[in-house]
Write an enzyme that holds these catalytic residues in place. Structure first.
Site, PDB file in Angstrom:
ATOM      1  N   HIS A   1      -3.786   4.613   6.698  1.00  0.00           N
ATOM      2  CA  HIS A   1      -2.675   4.080   5.905  1.00  0.00           C
ATOM      3  C   HIS A   1      -1.336   4.376   6.579  1.00  0.00           C
ATOM      4  CE1 HIS A   1      -5.283   3.315   2.407  1.00  0.00           C
ATOM      5  NE2 HIS A   1      -5.914   4.411   2.785  1.00  0.00           N
TER       6      HIS A   1
ATOM      7  N   ASP B   1       0.822  -1.227   0.000  1.00  0.00           N
ATOM      8  CA  ASP B   1       0.000   0.000   0.000  1.00  0.00           C
ATOM      9  C   ASP B   1       0.853   1.273   0.000  1.00  0.00           C
ATOM     10  OD1 ASP B   1      -1.851   2.017   0.596  1.00  0.00           O
ATOM     11  OD2 ASP B   1      -2.306   1.262   2.612  1.00  0.00           O
TER      12      ASP B   1
END
Lengths: 534, 534
Positions: free
Chosen positions: A346, A173
């Site tokens: 994130h 990611d």
């Protein structure tokens, strides 16, 4: 993303994208699934790593194309949210297969192990994939939340175990690859909420993403701590909270929740409203409150509004307008710029480097995020000893070929974006229509209607000029009369009467009007002449 | 902003606003000058504090309305930029009066002293205003740059002198009121440039605002330091650099500047291009480079692109796309998120508090910035001992009445936004047209043309369906045929033939089509039926 061997194939995630401002009238964008459809006999399943729209939103369209016999795998919350979505689209009989972390599922040549990760939605998964040529790690969306709200942390051991046994390739990611440091724990938001609750004199309105169950949990927990009652307001937040409560992800003490219709029966100092609209979406509850058009909620002096979310790029102006309007109505507004009432889901640079250090893959592909984020993530990977030539920055449609002793981008297959507009879809190549819409948006349109005699070519009726979205001011009637004269001249002009084809006359009218309006008003409306022969 | 006494009036700044995304087709927005026009006999002058568009852009429109006999005051750079703008609009014979810092000018009942401030454009001024009821400070846009590029700092003494003698009211720049701390000096950008130049292998392309002469100066200085040649590329940057060089604000050593046409005669390692496009503007040089449509500049591996500017809210996606495209073409892109290649021109919280401490006004009005910035600035002022009831958060049109012993918002006069669209202008109330444009942008339009017999009401010709911006896919022809059947049914329907007014039939066709397309395709195009009687 598709994983494919000679015999088998599975898909990871099926997300949608929201359109850019210049994609006028487009509701959302899904991937072009042509490649998958051609090979659907090989398709063994679809894994959804977590329940966010950018991972689930295209699933109804994908299932329509590959058939509902293809099983869909996810954790219970992910499947709960998917079920709701499939219902909306009237898609039935889908095989939803609930999986748990550390469970394994075979997809023909592939065996996938699900690995618990922490993210801004519960039930997130990373993947450990055993392929015929080696082990692959797909992180899913993740952060290293070291004090998660539900107490269930990211599975360090599993990632480390793969690292120890050797990982050929990692896909990780990249969303926050530009953010220095370590993303704060979701639990930090509780501290911010407590600070706000302790100072608030009136009602507290918290806007967040409907899918952020942990955030909703924390708002409820702090409300209970301060002896307040909670009203969930907005269709998506009520629906998600119900799903999450049923599945045990959200825990609400008895006598805490009230319905929005009951708001005026409660003491304002005891009211916490949790709602949506953190992105300034036009029809959302928060926007309606800001515009004073909400049925039940009117801002009063002393109300506190908390925008507990990141502003998604592109929404800055809408969010700013909403905040300004709330201030003007007398609310105290707390938002990201002035308080820590949001943390990202994130991982930031140090977490990305941590994951690279734990998994120690030979090859690396940064995924998720804009191209510049992939570039930033690739640079981070170089900094933790991944060889530059072993890092691949890939674009949609690129195929990473992996064989014994070889890894590289070997092919590019059909991929791209399908625009969904109402019940129709169209591929990106159909952007002639978007160009027309852009012209209409900038300058409106003008229709010119004239009836002419088929024999003589003389005008019988008209010209009539109709227009929409075209600005006229006090001098307009003169301009319209001048335009009519120009049209009459063209049609009555002897030379034109010899045209066999009426469309030639239409084109001539169009180009003369275009030139006239450009010079006279500096405008470029879309011009549609209609000449009828009688 | 207008300062007005019983006899006299002067204006401070005449800026434009750029439209929001939903103001379709609007080029820019200027203030409604009705109030000023009504009283133009009292108008003694217009002061422009500095040369940015949001302070100068409406000047041509203002001068058209109040007449060119009204003098305009500013420093030499400000007037140089204004002269260029007035030329573009063909406005002549304006009395441009150059002023220096510490100079005083009388405007009837008012005497104004100009005070040097530092900002992201040279030649910025604050104002000390002697009024019949007391002293007023207007800061203009400012930061406290303690090591300014041109060596000319903000005039601490003057602001302090006013503070010492007593200031009734201060109006101060709120743009960065949400930014904690102290804005970095413009000189810090030089250090960032030096770091980038020392590492760059190929050409260096720097995009910044055309008006930021100090930034351009620093790019040129660092280029000279590294033995490189400079190419200025883009109309506005070349024009501004010429003006600034003529007036002595920009200093370029001989043999440094080259023309863009000469780019290929230079060693790439020796080339620095300074250009515009830092906001991802569609027609700018940087965007054309990113899209590979620039006549002279093609990105090559090894090129470094520096986006040396803040992303203005609303431009995030356009800027992100430009950066992604440049990366994809092989450039190394350096931008604000990943490097300190930009500093703001506006003071942060500590500077705003510093200004409040130096001037120590009794009353305070935060100006410049969105409403939430005014709120933040008001809170800062409370924190430095300005009494809460002495702070006024004002909106356009609000009048702050000041008399001996009284200060308060006493009135609201006509004010608002005028949309400029081509050569026309329209006021905000005319947003019916914007609503039409929004509908056209979302769904395009459909025109239905039918000729009917005046006597019988029967169809002679048509229905013909024309459309633009309306998406059809493979099933479209069926939909169109179905729509035609609906139209024919309505017109041939006996009941309708009795309508005296043809517009009744048109309305009926419109509403039937609207319903049909909404149900069938979930679309809401603008529908324009044209029924012609013969």
């Amino acid at each position: 993303m598709v994983f494919e061997s000679a015999n088998d194939m599975f898909i990871v995630d099926a997300g949608l994208m929201f359109p850019d401002d210049d994609m006028l009238g487009i509701d959302f964008i899904i991937p072009d699934y042509s490649y998958v459809c051609e090979k659907k006999d090989k398709l063994r399943g679809i894994i959804i790593t977590h329940g966010h729209e950018d991972h689930t939103g295209a699933l109804p369209f994908l299932l329509k194309q590959v058939g509902t016999r293809c099983p869909v795998y996810g954790t219970s919350l992910t499947l709960g949210l998917i079920k709701e979505k499939l219902n909306e689209y009237g898609i039935k009989d889908v095989q939803l297969k609930r999986v748990h972390a550390r469970e394994m599922v075979d997809f023909g040549d592939f065996r996938v192990e699900f690995i618990k990760v922490t993210h801004s939605i519960a039930g997130g998964l990373g993947l450990g994939i055993m392929t015929p040529v080696g082990r692959v790690i797909h992180t899913g969306d993740f952060k290293f939340d070291l004090s998660p709200v539900d107490g269930e942390g990211i599975d360090f051991y599993k990632f480390a175990q793969y690292g120890e046994h050797g990982v050929l390739l990692m896909l990780s990611d990249s969303t926050n690859a530009e953010h220095e440091g370590f993303t704060l724990s979701e639990r930090k938001v509780r501290v911010a909420f407590e600070g706000i609750f302790s100072k608030a004199d009136g009602r507290i309105i918290i806007a967040t993403f409907a899918s952020n169950i942990h955030r909703i949990q924390q708002a409820i927990d702090v409300a209970v701590e301060f002896g307040k009652k909670v009203i969930l307001c907005g269709r998506s937040i009520v629906s998600n909270a119900n799903i999450a409560t049923d599945l045990g992800y959200l825990k609400v003490p008895a006598n805490t929740l009230y319905r929005i219709e009951q708001i005026n029966t409660l003491n304002p100092r005891k009211v916490v409203i949790i709602t949506t609209g953190s992105q300034g979406e036009p029809m959302s509850v928060l926007t309606r409150i800001a515009c004073d058009t909400h049925k039940y909620i009117k801002i009063e002096q002393g109300d506190t509004v908390v925008v507990s979310a990141k502003v998604i790029p592109g929404n800055e102006k809408a969010v700013g307008r909403t905040i300004d309007r709330l201030f003007k109505r007398g609310a105290n507004v707390v938002y990201e710029k002035v308080s820590d009432i949001h943390v990202s889901g994130h991982g930031s640079t140090e977490e990305l480097k941590l994951m690279l250090n734990i998994v120690r893959p030979k090859y690396f592909v940064p995924i998720h995020g804009e191209y510049r984020h992939l570039v930033s993530h690739a640079r981070l990977a170089e900094g933790v000893a991944i060889q530059k030539e072993n890092i691949f920055i890939m674009q949609n449609g690129d195929v990473l070929g992996i064989d014994t002793g070889f890894v590289g981008v070997t092919n590019h297959v059909q991929a791209g974006r399908i625009f969904i507009d109402g019940k129709n879809s169209s591929d990106i190549n159909n952007n002639a229509i978007l160009k027309e819409r852009k012209r209409l948006a900038r300058g409106g349109f003008i229709t010119v209607m004239v009836s002419i005699n088929k024999e003589t070519g003389g005008i019988i009726q008209g010209p009539e000029i109709l227009y929409k979205g075209f600005i006229f001011d006090e001098t307009s009637q003169d301009v319209i009369n001048e335009a009519k004269t120009i049209i009459v001249d063209i049609i009555n002009n002897g030379e034109n009467r010899t045209y066999k084809d009426i469309t030639q006359v239409e084109l001539k009218v169009q180009s003369a009007l275009k030139k006239f309006l450009r010079n006279k008003l500096d405008k470029r409306p879309l011009i549609l002449p209609i000449i009828v022969e009688k």
